[in-house]
Design a protein around this motif. Sequence first.
Motif, PDB file in Angstrom:
ATOM      1  N   MET A 120      14.585  66.949 -50.437  1.00  9.17           N
ATOM      2  CA  MET A 120      14.701  67.081 -48.978  1.00  9.17           C
ATOM      3  C   MET A 120      16.094  67.571 -48.579  1.00  9.17           C
ATOM      4  SD  MET A 120      11.929  66.089 -47.123  1.00  9.17           S
ATOM      5  CE  MET A 120      12.488  65.340 -45.618  1.00  9.17           C
ATOM      6  N   SER A 121      17.110  67.199 -49.334  1.00  8.37           N
ATOM      7  CA  SER A 121      18.460  67.635 -49.000  1.00  8.37           C
ATOM      8  C   SER A 121      18.617  69.144 -49.174  1.00  8.37           C
ATOM      9  CB  SER A 121      19.498  66.886 -49.840  1.00  8.37           C
ATOM     10  OG  SER A 121      19.431  67.293 -51.189  1.00  8.37           O
ATOM     11  N   GLY A 122      17.703  69.770 -49.881  1.00  8.68           N
ATOM     12  CA  GLY A 122      17.737  71.214 -50.056  1.00  8.68           C
ATOM     13  C   GLY A 122      17.092  71.983 -48.912  1.00  8.68           C
ATOM     14  N   LEU A 123      16.512  71.258 -47.957  1.00  5.53           N
ATOM     15  CA  LEU A 123      15.877  71.900 -46.804  1.00  5.53           C
ATOM     16  C   LEU A 123      16.873  72.076 -45.667  1.00  5.53           C
ATOM     17  CD1 LEU A 123      12.544  69.847 -46.620  1.00  5.53           C
ATOM     18  CD2 LEU A 123      12.867  72.104 -47.610  1.00  5.53           C
ATOM     19  N   LEU A 163       7.366  72.260 -45.863  1.00  5.99           N
ATOM     20  CA  LEU A 163       6.598  71.711 -46.988  1.00  5.99           C
ATOM     21  C   LEU A 163       6.483  72.729 -48.120  1.00  5.99           C
ATOM     22  CD1 LEU A 163       3.790  69.776 -45.088  1.00  5.99           C
ATOM     23  CD2 LEU A 163       5.692  68.800 -46.397  1.00  5.99           C
ATOM     24  N   ARG A 164       6.334  73.991 -47.745  1.00  9.04           N
ATOM     25  CA  ARG A 164       6.265  75.036 -48.768  1.00  9.04           C
ATOM     26  C   ARG A 164       7.580  75.118 -49.547  1.00  9.04           C
ATOM     27  NH1 ARG A 164       4.772  81.126 -47.241  1.00  9.04           N
ATOM     28  NH2 ARG A 164       6.983  81.496 -47.434  1.00  9.04           N
ATOM     29  N   THR A 165       8.694  75.054 -48.839  1.00 13.12           N
ATOM     30  CA  THR A 165      10.003  75.086 -49.495  1.00 13.12           C
ATOM     31  C   THR A 165      10.211  73.843 -50.337  1.00 13.12           C
ATOM     32  OG1 THR A 165      10.871  76.383 -47.648  1.00 13.12           O
ATOM     33  CG2 THR A 165      12.485  75.317 -49.091  1.00 13.12           C
ATOM     34  N   LEU A 166       9.794  72.698 -49.823  1.00 14.86           N
ATOM     35  CA  LEU A 166       9.906  71.443 -50.571  1.00 14.86           C
ATOM     36  C   LEU A 166       9.124  71.521 -51.873  1.00 14.86           C
ATOM     37  CD1 LEU A 166      11.081  68.558 -50.377  1.00 14.86           C
ATOM     38  CD2 LEU A 166       8.964  67.877 -49.281  1.00 14.86           C
TER      39      LEU A 166
END
Length: 178
Positions: A120-123, A163-166
Motif C-alpha cells: 500500500m505504501s507504493g500507491l 487495486l490494479r497497481t496493488l
Amino acid sequence: MAAGRKDLAAVGRKDLALQALHDRHAAELWRFALRMTHDRELAEDVVQEVLLRAWRDPDLVTRDDAAARAWLFTVTRHLIVDKWRSAASRHEVGTAVVEDRSVSDDSSQVLDRWLIAEAMSGLSAEHRSVIGAAYYEGQSVADIAKRLRIPEGTVKSRLHYGLRTLKLILQEKGVTRS
C-alpha cells in the motif's frame, strides 16, 4: 580464460549477496520457524532448506531486501505447513477422544498485513485513501465521495486503478500470481 573469471566473479558476488541475506534474516527466520513448530531441530532444518532454496533461486539476490525477506518468510511458512500436512497423514491418532492442544498462531496474518501495508505504501495518496476507506473502513463509494469531496465516478476509478497497481506491486514481490 576471461569468461571463466567472469563466471567465478558472478558466483562470488552471488555467494556474498546470499551471505548478507543469511546474516540479515537467518536468526529471525529461525525464531519464526521455532514459534510455528515448537521444535528447535525442525526449525533449524526448515531454515536450512529455505536458505538452500534461496541459493538455488538466481533472481532472489536481485530483489530488494523487503521482497527477499517476504519471500524467505513465505517459503518458511509454506515448508512448515507442508511438514505438518505430511506428518498428519502419517501419524493419525486412533482414539475416540482427542486432546485439544491447539495454539493460536497469528504469524501468517501478521505477515500478510505486513506485506499489504508495504505494498500500500507504493500507491499514490489518492489511491491509498480510497482503498483504505473502502476496504479497511467499510465505507461505500457514496460515503467516500462525500468525505473526499470528489465525484463517485472518480472514487470508482481510483479504486479500480489502485487495486490494479496493488496487484502489480504484490506480483513483483512474488506474493501473487499473474
